[in-house]
Design a protein around this motif. Sequence first.
Motif, PDB file in Angstrom:
ATOM      1  N   ILE A  10      32.876 -39.842  43.280  1.00 17.00           N
ATOM      2  CA  ILE A  10      33.979 -38.984  42.822  1.00 17.00           C
ATOM      3  C   ILE A  10      34.776 -39.688  41.721  1.00 17.00           C
ATOM      4  CG2 ILE A  10      36.175 -37.931  43.522  1.00 17.00           C
ATOM      5  CD1 ILE A  10      33.693 -36.393  44.446  1.00 17.00           C
ATOM      6  N   ALA A  11      35.060 -40.998  41.899  1.00 17.54           N
ATOM      7  CA  ALA A  11      35.810 -41.751  40.884  1.00 17.54           C
ATOM      8  C   ALA A  11      35.040 -41.818  39.578  1.00 17.54           C
ATOM      9  CB  ALA A  11      36.117 -43.155  41.397  1.00 17.54           C
ATOM     10  N   LEU A  12      33.733 -42.022  39.640  1.00 18.26           N
ATOM     11  CA  LEU A  12      32.909 -42.080  38.436  1.00 18.26           C
ATOM     12  C   LEU A  12      32.901 -40.737  37.708  1.00 18.26           C
ATOM     13  CD1 LEU A  12      30.986 -43.822  36.735  1.00 18.26           C
ATOM     14  CD2 LEU A  12      29.127 -42.964  38.156  1.00 18.26           C
ATOM     15  N   ILE A  13      32.784 -39.659  38.445  1.00 15.11           N
ATOM     16  CA  ILE A  13      32.806 -38.326  37.840  1.00 15.11           C
ATOM     17  C   ILE A  13      34.179 -38.054  37.224  1.00 15.11           C
ATOM     18  CG2 ILE A  13      32.728 -35.842  38.357  1.00 15.11           C
ATOM     19  CD1 ILE A  13      30.538 -36.536  40.446  1.00 15.11           C
ATOM     20  N   TRP A  14      35.262 -38.436  37.936  1.00 17.53           N
ATOM     21  CA  TRP A  14      36.636 -38.229  37.449  1.00 17.53           C
ATOM     22  C   TRP A  14      36.842 -38.943  36.111  1.00 17.53           C
ATOM     23  CZ3 TRP A  14      40.751 -35.565  39.754  1.00 17.53           C
ATOM     24  CH2 TRP A  14      41.998 -35.779  39.175  1.00 17.53           C
ATOM     25  N   LEU A  15      36.455 -40.228  36.060  1.00 16.44           N
ATOM     26  CA  LEU A  15      36.632 -41.001  34.830  1.00 16.44           C
ATOM     27  C   LEU A  15      35.727 -40.504  33.707  1.00 16.44           C
ATOM     28  CD1 LEU A  15      37.031 -44.576  36.312  1.00 16.44           C
ATOM     29  CD2 LEU A  15      38.819 -43.079  35.406  1.00 16.44           C
ATOM     30  N   SER A  16      34.533 -40.055  34.044  1.00 20.82           N
ATOM     31  CA  SER A  16      33.626 -39.511  33.029  1.00 20.82           C
ATOM     32  C   SER A  16      34.216 -38.260  32.384  1.00 20.82           C
ATOM     33  CB  SER A  16      32.268 -39.176  33.647  1.00 20.82           C
ATOM     34  OG  SER A  16      31.652 -40.336  34.127  1.00 20.82           O
ATOM     35  N   ILE A  17      34.828 -37.410  33.188  1.00 22.41           N
ATOM     36  CA  ILE A  17      35.481 -36.217  32.647  1.00 22.41           C
ATOM     37  C   ILE A  17      36.635 -36.619  31.744  1.00 22.41           C
ATOM     38  CG2 ILE A  17      36.857 -34.182  33.262  1.00 22.41           C
ATOM     39  CD1 ILE A  17      35.058 -33.942  35.775  1.00 22.41           C
ATOM     40  N   GLY A  18      37.383 -37.649  32.127  1.00 25.43           N
ATOM     41  CA  GLY A  18      38.487 -38.130  31.301  1.00 25.43           C
ATOM     42  C   GLY A  18      38.019 -38.700  29.977  1.00 25.43           C
ATOM     43  N   ILE A  19      36.929 -39.454  29.993  1.00 32.02           N
ATOM     44  CA  ILE A  19      36.373 -40.000  28.755  1.00 32.02           C
ATOM     45  C   ILE A  19      35.889 -38.870  27.854  1.00 32.02           C
ATOM     46  CG2 ILE A  19      34.444 -41.346  27.812  1.00 32.02           C
ATOM     47  CD1 ILE A  19      34.775 -43.213  30.235  1.00 32.02           C
ATOM     48  N   PHE A  20      35.275 -37.855  28.441  1.00 32.91           N
ATOM     49  CA  PHE A  20      34.821 -36.709  27.663  1.00 32.91           C
ATOM     50  C   PHE A  20      36.009 -35.974  27.036  1.00 32.91           C
ATOM     51  CE2 PHE A  20      33.338 -32.244  27.324  1.00 32.91           C
ATOM     52  CZ  PHE A  20      32.331 -32.458  26.392  1.00 32.91           C
ATOM     53  N   ALA A  21      37.114 -35.852  27.782  1.00 32.74           N
ATOM     54  CA  ALA A  21      38.313 -35.193  27.240  1.00 32.74           C
ATOM     55  C   ALA A  21      38.888 -36.004  26.080  1.00 32.74           C
ATOM     56  CB  ALA A  21      39.359 -35.017  28.337  1.00 32.74           C
ATOM     57  N   ALA A  22      38.916 -37.332  26.199  1.00 29.06           N
ATOM     58  CA  ALA A  22      39.409 -38.175  25.103  1.00 29.06           C
ATOM     59  C   ALA A  22      38.499 -38.052  23.885  1.00 29.06           C
ATOM     60  CB  ALA A  22      39.503 -39.624  25.561  1.00 29.06           C
ATOM     61  N   TRP A  23      37.208 -37.972  24.111  1.00 30.01           N
ATOM     62  CA  TRP A  23      36.256 -37.812  23.006  1.00 30.01           C
ATOM     63  C   TRP A  23      36.465 -36.469  22.308  1.00 30.01           C
ATOM     64  CZ3 TRP A  23      32.051 -34.341  22.617  1.00 30.01           C
ATOM     65  CH2 TRP A  23      31.231 -34.572  21.516  1.00 30.01           C
ATOM     66  N   GLN A  24      36.726 -35.410  23.081  1.00 30.99           N
ATOM     67  CA  GLN A  24      36.957 -34.095  22.494  1.00 30.99           C
ATOM     68  C   GLN A  24      38.222 -34.072  21.644  1.00 30.99           C
ATOM     69  OE1 GLN A  24      36.950 -31.507  25.942  1.00 30.99           O
ATOM     70  NE2 GLN A  24      35.026 -30.576  25.247  1.00 30.99           N
ATOM     71  N   ARG A  25      39.202 -34.895  21.982  1.00 27.02           N
ATOM     72  CA  ARG A  25      40.464 -34.937  21.238  1.00 27.02           C
ATOM     73  C   ARG A  25      40.392 -35.879  20.044  1.00 27.02           C
ATOM     74  NH1 ARG A  25      44.776 -34.920  26.261  1.00 27.02           N
ATOM     75  NH2 ARG A  25      44.129 -32.906  27.045  1.00 27.02           N
TER      76      ARG A  25
END
Length: 77
Positions: A10-25
């Motif tokens: 769950i932590a890995l998925i959570w952080l992966s989504i956050g990295i993807f959001a930072a990349w999108q911005r």
Amino acid sequence: MRTGRFLGTIALIWLSIGIFAAWQRDYFHGSDTTCATAGTIALTTLAGPLNYLGANPVVTDCHIPQPSSSGRDELVS
């Protein structure tokens, strides 16, 4: 043992989504690398899926502490 593996996933998925959001911005494409930029990227990554629920963490003012004087200058002279 299964609980630890589940929480790690769950932590890995959570952080992966956050990295993807930072990349999108486009935080990684800017040439201006400051403490505030690094803080914004870190907060966006930690916010994870909350970025898609309206969270927009931004660090605007960042102060890095300066190293203190060790007193060697006074001893050398």
